[in-house]
Design a protein around this motif. Structure first.
Motif, PDB file in Angstrom:
ATOM      1  N   ASP A   5       0.753  -1.098   0.027  1.00 41.23           N
ATOM      2  CA  ASP A   5       0.133  -0.022   0.097  1.00 41.23           C
ATOM      3  C   ASP A   5       0.818   1.320   0.056  1.00 41.23           C
ATOM      4  OD1 ASP A   5      -2.155  -1.832  -0.028  1.00 41.23           O
ATOM      5  OD2 ASP A   5      -2.691  -1.398   2.124  1.00 41.23           O
ATOM      6  N   HIS A   6       0.278   2.505  -0.399  1.00 41.76           N
ATOM      7  CA  HIS A   6       1.025   3.648  -0.261  1.00 41.76           C
ATOM      8  C   HIS A   6       2.277   3.801  -1.219  1.00 41.76           C
ATOM      9  CE1 HIS A   6      -1.669   4.921   2.768  1.00 41.76           C
ATOM     10  NE2 HIS A   6      -1.757   3.713   3.551  1.00 41.76           N
ATOM     11  N   SER A   7       2.135   3.262  -2.445  1.00 46.22           N
ATOM     12  CA  SER A   7       3.277   2.986  -3.355  1.00 46.22           C
ATOM     13  C   SER A   7       2.741   3.279  -4.820  1.00 46.22           C
ATOM     14  CB  SER A   7       3.532   1.609  -3.401  1.00 46.22           C
ATOM     15  OG  SER A   7       2.419   0.625  -4.070  1.00 46.22           O
ATOM     16  N   VAL A   8       3.813   3.769  -5.618  1.00 43.33           N
ATOM     17  CA  VAL A   8       3.429   3.945  -7.124  1.00 43.33           C
ATOM     18  C   VAL A   8       4.557   3.121  -7.786  1.00 43.33           C
ATOM     19  CG1 VAL A   8       4.974   5.730  -7.103  1.00 43.33           C
ATOM     20  CG2 VAL A   8       3.496   5.657  -8.893  1.00 43.33           C
ATOM     21  N   THR A   9       4.078   2.122  -8.808  1.00 41.00           N
ATOM     22  CA  THR A   9       4.796   1.313  -9.343  1.00 41.00           C
ATOM     23  C   THR A   9       4.947   1.775 -11.017  1.00 41.00           C
ATOM     24  OG1 THR A   9       3.997  -0.552  -8.217  1.00 41.00           O
ATOM     25  CG2 THR A   9       5.048  -1.225 -10.107  1.00 41.00           C
ATOM     26  N   LEU A  10       6.210   1.615 -11.446  1.00 45.54           N
ATOM     27  CA  LEU A  10       6.632   2.316 -12.692  1.00 45.54           C
ATOM     28  C   LEU A  10       6.574   1.011 -13.778  1.00 45.54           C
ATOM     29  CD1 LEU A  10       9.452   4.786 -11.574  1.00 45.54           C
ATOM     30  CD2 LEU A  10       6.973   5.131 -11.536  1.00 45.54           C
ATOM     31  N   PHE A  11       5.893   0.836 -14.757  1.00 48.03           N
ATOM     32  CA  PHE A  11       5.956  -0.146 -15.387  1.00 48.03           C
ATOM     33  C   PHE A  11       6.338   0.326 -16.853  1.00 48.03           C
ATOM     34  CE2 PHE A  11       2.368  -1.315 -12.841  1.00 48.03           C
ATOM     35  CZ  PHE A  11       2.521  -2.547 -12.625  1.00 48.03           C
ATOM     36  N   ASP A  12       7.204  -0.877 -17.647  1.00 55.71           N
ATOM     37  CA  ASP A  12       7.621  -0.495 -19.194  1.00 55.71           C
ATOM     38  C   ASP A  12       6.288  -0.537 -20.017  1.00 55.71           C
ATOM     39  OD1 ASP A  12       8.660  -2.296 -21.606  1.00 55.71           O
ATOM     40  OD2 ASP A  12       9.815  -0.503 -21.054  1.00 55.71           O
ATOM     41  N   LYS A  13       6.365  -0.021 -21.068  1.00 58.08           N
ATOM     42  CA  LYS A  13       5.311  -0.032 -21.976  1.00 58.08           C
ATOM     43  C   LYS A  13       4.776  -1.220 -22.459  1.00 58.08           C
ATOM     44  CE  LYS A  13       8.030   0.401 -26.151  1.00 58.08           C
ATOM     45  NZ  LYS A  13       8.473   1.406 -27.326  1.00 58.08           N
ATOM     46  N   GLU A  28      12.790   7.577 -13.045  1.00 60.55           N
ATOM     47  CA  GLU A  28      13.416   6.613 -12.379  1.00 60.55           C
ATOM     48  C   GLU A  28      13.047   5.089 -12.676  1.00 60.55           C
ATOM     49  OE1 GLU A  28      13.294   7.218  -8.122  1.00 60.55           O
ATOM     50  OE2 GLU A  28      12.473   9.228  -8.164  1.00 60.55           O
ATOM     51  N   ARG A  29      12.375   5.189 -13.788  1.00 62.73           N
ATOM     52  CA  ARG A  29      12.041   3.310 -13.956  1.00 62.73           C
ATOM     53  C   ARG A  29      13.252   2.942 -14.609  1.00 62.73           C
ATOM     54  NH1 ARG A  29      11.665  -0.374 -17.345  1.00 62.73           N
ATOM     55  NH2 ARG A  29      12.723   1.035 -19.099  1.00 62.73           N
TER      56      ARG A  29
END
Length: 449
Positions: A211-219, A317-318
């Motif tokens: 919880d309380h997170s942000v996940t950076l994904f590749d396209k 930052e990804r």
């Protein structure tokens, strides 16, 4: 883990005779608790009370040593780290078949479980200043590892086809990982044959996103069911991903020239897999300029709380997870063409050990950075790994029974000199490093699952 893992690991390797001796080593329990090791070994399908030259508990650490000494034969790793049953001569080179049989008895599951436990505990640790506006920053991405080429490995793992009558020269395993981009510790990972898609592998660990997170994904992870699952699976779980070309959307609201709220349709295929998905979903589109090009990212971060420029900067930052994969392949694997194991089960065991070894180094580097008032990501992984690997051999020979505290201070003090400077990282375009070969291609290959 307030003191270094590696010194206590070496101390343990000299003292253990059976599993019960772990409970007497309080220093070891501060790093990888005895309960973790016991739970992992219970998963071994070949549990035995027979006294062997390499008992299961020590084989577990042998697999970790294989990750740290890639260029050494496995039997030499066991000898250098003094991994043997107490009372047996440790300076004698073990038979290669005996080491392989010991690894087969252990299997992959204990190593996998221990890696996941380190990720679950260490990956969610917070360090001063590592949050982004109150959110933990994570990244998910995939990579491939090549295996030796034999019939069994090619049949299991498969390989990549091309538009010509060629395919990749080695079977390939797919790895998809979830990383804390500030400490570089891996929270989780999934392994599979090459033809399993990255999206479906990521489905298996989205429940473990905190919880309380942000996940950076590749396209390549663009999927309504995956991204909606991230957002709906907990409190304040957000995502960020590059826009894909050709997507049809309707503008619901314009916040500024670079920031809009869009509505998109959920594909029939996604709704067929997950009937509970809505017919449409709303995404926020943030545009920015980078090196003269116009780029757009989609996100679930609400515009009322997270401004346009901050969201655009965050996606940069990804790249940190790409750095993590580079550290594994280049530093730990020494750019080896393939993994070293020759059977399917030992390939999985080796890779789980590789990920475990990576986490152990990153965790110790993070603690050293904290002691020196630095950000964990600023520790040079390659030099920290080389320093720690060299100290392991020295400590194994010295058996510092009474100087553990002093050795720990020396270890962290040495790592403290391995910080990155503030120069920008050079831009190196990606290139194909291995040509295809003329193996025949099966055009009737099974579709992605």
């Amino acid at each position: 883990m307030e003191v270094g893992f590696f010194v206590s690991l070496q101390q343990t390797l000299f003292d253990i005779d059976d599993l019960h001796s772990f409970s007497d080593l309080s220093t070891f329990a501060q790093h990888i608790p005895v309960e973790w090791v016991e739970s992992a070994l219970h998963l071994s399908s070949a549990a035995t009370i027979r006294r062997r030259r390499l008992p299961a508990d020590q084989v577990l650490w042998l697999v970790l040593g294989m990750a740290l000494f890639r260029n050494e034969p496995v039997s030499e790793v066991a000898r250098r780290l003094n991994i043997c049953a107490q009372g047996l001569a440790s300076d004698r080179l073990m038979a290669r078949s005996g080491v392989s049989q010991a690894r087969q008895r252990l299997g992959a599951k204990p190593v996998e479980w221990l890696f996941r436990q380190t990720g679950a505990v260490w990956g969610q640790e917070r360090y001063p200043g590592d949050d982004w506006q109150g959110l933990q920053v994570l990244a998910a991405d995939g990579a491939v590892l090549r295996t030796p080429d034999n019939a069994a490995l090619r049949a299991h793992f498969g390989s990549g086809n091309t538009g010509t009558d060629r395919q990749t020269p080695y079977p390939m395993m797919r790895v998809v990982a979830l990383m804390n981009v500030r400490s570089h510790v891996l929270l989780d990972a999934q392994l599979s044959p090459y033809r399993r898609s990255e999206i479906r592998l990521a489905d298996d660990f989205i429940d473990r996103i905190p919880d309380h997170s942000v996940t950076l994904f590749d396209k390549g992870f663009w999927s309504a069911d995956l991204l909606l699952g991230v957002a709906a699976g907990g409190a304040q779980r957000h995502w960020l991903i590059p826009a894909r070309k050709g997507l049809v959307s309707e503008t619901l609201q314009t916040y500024n020239a670079d920031d809009q709220l869009l509505q998109m349709r959920v594909s029939p295929q996604a709704r067929k897999r997950h009937p509970g998905l809505p017919a449409t979903w709303d995404v926020r589109a943030v545009s920015y300029s980078h090196k003269g090009k116009r780029k757009t990212v989609y996100t679930s971060l609400p515009a009322a709380r997270y401004d346009t420029d901050a969201v655009a900067r965050l996606y940069q930052e990804r790249w940190e997870i790409e750095v993590g994969f580079r550290d594994i392949k280049s530093s730990l694997q020494h750019n080896a063409v393939t993994l070293r194991s020759k059977t399917v089960s030992l390939i999985y065991q080796e890779v789980w050990g590789l990920l475990l070894g990576y986490n152990v180094i990153r965790r110790e580097a993070s603690q050293a950075a904290l002691a020196h008032g630095q950000a964990p990501a600023r520790v040079r992984f390659k030099f920290a790994y080389q320093y720690i690997a060299a100290q392991l051999i020295v400590m194994a020979a010295a058996q510092p029974l009474s100087r553990t505290g002093a050795r720990l201070s020396e270890l962290r003090a040495g790592i403290g000199h391995l910080f990155l400077d503030d120069r920008p990282r050079p831009s190196r375009p990606r290139s194909v490093k291995m040509s295809k070969t003329r193996y025949p291609v099966n055009r009737q290959a099974a579709p992605l699952k």
